[in-house]
Design a protein around this motif. Structure first.
Motif, PDB file in Angstrom:
ATOM      1  N   SER A 254       0.875  -1.175   0.000  1.00  0.00           N
ATOM      2  CA  SER A 254       0.000   0.000   0.000  1.00  0.00           C
ATOM      3  C   SER A 254       0.913   1.226   0.000  1.00  0.00           C
ATOM      4  O   SER A 254       1.820   1.318   0.837  1.00  0.00           O
ATOM      5  N   THR A 255       0.685   2.158  -0.907  1.00  0.00           N
ATOM      6  CA  THR A 255       1.544   3.358  -0.930  1.00  0.00           C
ATOM      7  C   THR A 255       1.363   4.152   0.359  1.00  0.00           C
ATOM      8  O   THR A 255       2.287   4.827   0.810  1.00  0.00           O
TER       9      THR A 255
ATOM     10  N   LYS B 201     -17.953   5.349  -9.049  1.00  0.00           N
ATOM     11  CA  LYS B 201     -16.742   5.889  -8.414  1.00  0.00           C
ATOM     12  C   LYS B 201     -15.537   5.817  -9.353  1.00  0.00           C
ATOM     13  O   LYS B 201     -15.225   4.780  -9.916  1.00  0.00           O
TER      14      LYS B 201
ATOM     15  N   ASN C 252     -15.046  11.945   0.341  1.00  0.00           N
ATOM     16  CA  ASN C 252     -13.761  11.525  -0.236  1.00  0.00           C
ATOM     17  C   ASN C 252     -13.825  10.847  -1.601  1.00  0.00           C
ATOM     18  O   ASN C 252     -12.852  10.216  -1.994  1.00  0.00           O
TER      19      ASN C 252
ATOM     20  N   TRP D 185      -8.713  -1.561  -1.646  1.00  0.00           N
ATOM     21  CA  TRP D 185      -8.730  -0.803  -2.910  1.00  0.00           C
ATOM     22  C   TRP D 185      -8.082  -1.696  -3.972  1.00  0.00           C
ATOM     23  O   TRP D 185      -6.882  -1.971  -3.913  1.00  0.00           O
TER      24      TRP D 185
ATOM     25  N   GLN E 284      -0.797  -2.469  -6.356  1.00  0.00           N
ATOM     26  CA  GLN E 284      -0.753  -2.656  -4.900  1.00  0.00           C
ATOM     27  C   GLN E 284      -1.336  -4.029  -4.566  1.00  0.00           C
ATOM     28  O   GLN E 284      -2.351  -4.438  -5.134  1.00  0.00           O
TER      29      GLN E 284
ATOM     30  N   LYS F 193      -5.479   0.056   0.446  1.00  0.00           N
ATOM     31  CA  LYS F 193      -6.455   0.269   1.518  1.00  0.00           C
ATOM     32  C   LYS F 193      -7.479   1.312   1.118  1.00  0.00           C
ATOM     33  O   LYS F 193      -7.130   2.378   0.588  1.00  0.00           O
ATOM     34  N   GLY F 194      -8.745   1.012   1.401  1.00  0.00           N
ATOM     35  CA  GLY F 194      -9.802   1.993   1.208  1.00  0.00           C
ATOM     36  C   GLY F 194     -10.309   2.453   2.559  1.00  0.00           C
ATOM     37  O   GLY F 194      -9.800   2.037   3.610  1.00  0.00           O
ATOM     38  N   ARG F 195     -11.315   3.326   2.538  1.00  0.00           N
ATOM     39  CA  ARG F 195     -11.901   3.781   3.809  1.00  0.00           C
ATOM     40  C   ARG F 195     -12.667   2.656   4.476  1.00  0.00           C
ATOM     41  O   ARG F 195     -13.069   1.701   3.822  1.00  0.00           O
TER      42      ARG F 195
HETATM   43  C1  BTN Z   1     -11.632   5.000  -0.557  1.00  0.00           C
HETATM   44  O1  BTN Z   1     -12.360   5.521  -1.402  1.00  0.00           O
HETATM   45  O2  BTN Z   1     -12.063   4.130   0.188  1.00  0.00           O
HETATM   46  C2  BTN Z   1     -10.203   5.467  -0.462  1.00  0.00           C
HETATM   47  C3  BTN Z   1      -9.332   4.739  -1.443  1.00  0.00           C
HETATM   48  C4  BTN Z   1      -7.886   5.193  -1.419  1.00  0.00           C
HETATM   49  C5  BTN Z   1      -7.006   4.318  -2.278  1.00  0.00           C
HETATM   50  C6  BTN Z   1      -5.612   4.853  -2.382  1.00  0.00           C
HETATM   51  S1  BTN Z   1      -4.658   4.024  -3.614  1.00  0.00           S
HETATM   52  C7  BTN Z   1      -3.222   4.817  -3.055  1.00  0.00           C
HETATM   53  C8  BTN Z   1      -3.293   4.853  -1.549  1.00  0.00           C
HETATM   54  N1  BTN Z   1      -2.754   3.638  -0.999  1.00  0.00           N
HETATM   55  C9  BTN Z   1      -3.688   2.910  -0.385  1.00  0.00           C
HETATM   56  O3  BTN Z   1      -3.478   1.806   0.159  1.00  0.00           O
HETATM   57  N2  BTN Z   1      -4.858   3.520  -0.440  1.00  0.00           N
HETATM   58  C10 BTN Z   1      -4.766   4.798  -1.127  1.00  0.00           C
END
Ligand code: BTN
Length: 326
Positions: A92-93, A188, A180, A127, A116, A120-122
């Motif tokens: 994950s960045t 989306k 977000n 993601w 990745q 990770k998402g919210r």
């Molecule tokens: C969301 O809408 O839930 C947020 C998504 C965010 C994804 C980005 S991809 C780059 C960065 N690294 C991650 O692991 N997540 C964010």
């Protein structure tokens, strides 16, 4: 790609004409044979580099990966993107950027990945981050503000993202879904995940993670109804390095302005103009409770402003918004 190879790519991509081997040796403090070794490395990674005796090297074909040397020609901002740490595959960045921030990486540093494995998402979601098509990156920020202001950054980023997307693809009907998401035609396109390390009075750093579906030509079945990409919306491929640069170009001035202000008041017209939820009936899922009302705007603190059933004003600072009628 090692640092020197990346620097040679940056030199070649920002040169207007052939760049002599001698010049590269002088700029980077390396020998001619080392230059040649890095040129071979770049070619093996897919770059086309013409070599002409007496003139030097010319970059004539790029790969479209969001590496520093390909982003730089599009960057017009001052500080952001000076460092772009590229990974072919990252978990994950956001995780990598947090580790760099803890080590002291300066504001404006970017971590980007081609794919990745644990994006990770919210709300603990994943993601989905397939290789070679989309943008996944994290920007390190060090705002000298109390941590209570940090959630406003998500909305600032959303406005900057919308501006960048419509600069790249004029006419794109991109709307901001508080707090977000960027949606196009109800699906989306981008998500933002800000994570911070702070104390109440002081923010140590914020990692602003952004995922944009750029050239993905097909969504997995479980996302078909709710996610889209620029390619699916516009029927053409887009340059990921250019889009990354445009996002940074739009974030930096808005961020600098925000640091000088107490709140988001200066951005409210843009936020409300591009809000998907404006004047809509919504319910907000806050996990332990549901709030319902009609969206009347966004408050200067970044909260979603609702008018409840009894006419009362409700300020919502967190949760997931859903339209009651689509
Ligand atoms: C969301 O809408 O839930 C947020 C998504 C965010 C994804 C980005 S991809 C780059 C960065 N690294 C991650 O692991 N997540 C964010």
């Amino acid at each position: 790609m090692n640092d020197v190879t990346a620097q040679i790519l940056t030199c070649l991509s920002t040169a207007d004409d052939f760049l002599s081997g001698e010049r590269l040796c002088g700029t980077l403090g390396i020998t001619r044979s080392a230059v040649w070794k890095h040129i071979r490395q770049l070619r093996s990674e897919g770059y086309q580099i013409d070599a002409v005796t007496g003139r030097g090297y010319l970059l004539s074909g790029i790969t479209g990966r969001p590496v520093h040397g390909e982003v730089l020609p599009f960057l017009t901002c001052q500080r952001f993107g000076t460092t772009i740490d590229y990974h072919a595959l990252a978990t994950s960045t956001n995780m990598l950027a947090k580790a760099l921030a803890v080590e002291g990486a300066p504001e404006g540093s970017v971590v980007v990945a081609d794919a990745q494995s644990g994006g990770k998402g919210r709300m603990g979601r994943t993601w989905i981050s397939p290789p070679a098509v989309n943008l996944y990156f994290s920007l390190i920020l060090r705002p000298a503000v109390p941590s209570i202001r940090v959630p406003q950054l998500t909305l600032l980023l959303a406005v900057a993202l919308r501006r960048a997307l419509t600069e790249l693809s004029p006419g794109l009907a991109a709307l901001i879904k508080w707090p977000n998401d960027i949606l196009v035609n109800g699906k989306k396109l981008c998500g933002i995940l800000c994570e911070m390390q702070s104390e109440p009075e002081m923010t140590h750093f914020v990692v602003a993670g952004i995922g944009i579906n750029v050239n993905q030509s097909e969504m997995p079945p479980e996302l078909k109804e709710c996610a889209t990409s620029l390619f699916l919306e516009r029927g053409q491929l887009f340059s990921r390095p250019q889009l990354l640069a445009l996002v940074l170009n739009h974030v930096e001035p808005l961020y600098d302005e925000w640091l000088h202000q107490d709140d988001l008041a200066f951005m409210l017209p843009s936020l409300e103009q591009y809000s998907l939820l404006q004047s809509k009936e919504v319910f907000i899922d806050q996990r332990n409770r549901i709030l319902k009302g009609t969206v009347t705007g966004i408050a200067k603190g970044g909260e979603l402003q609702l008018q409840g059933g009894d006419g009362e004003t409700i300020l919502v600072s967190s949760g997931e918004a859903h339209l009651l009628k689509k």
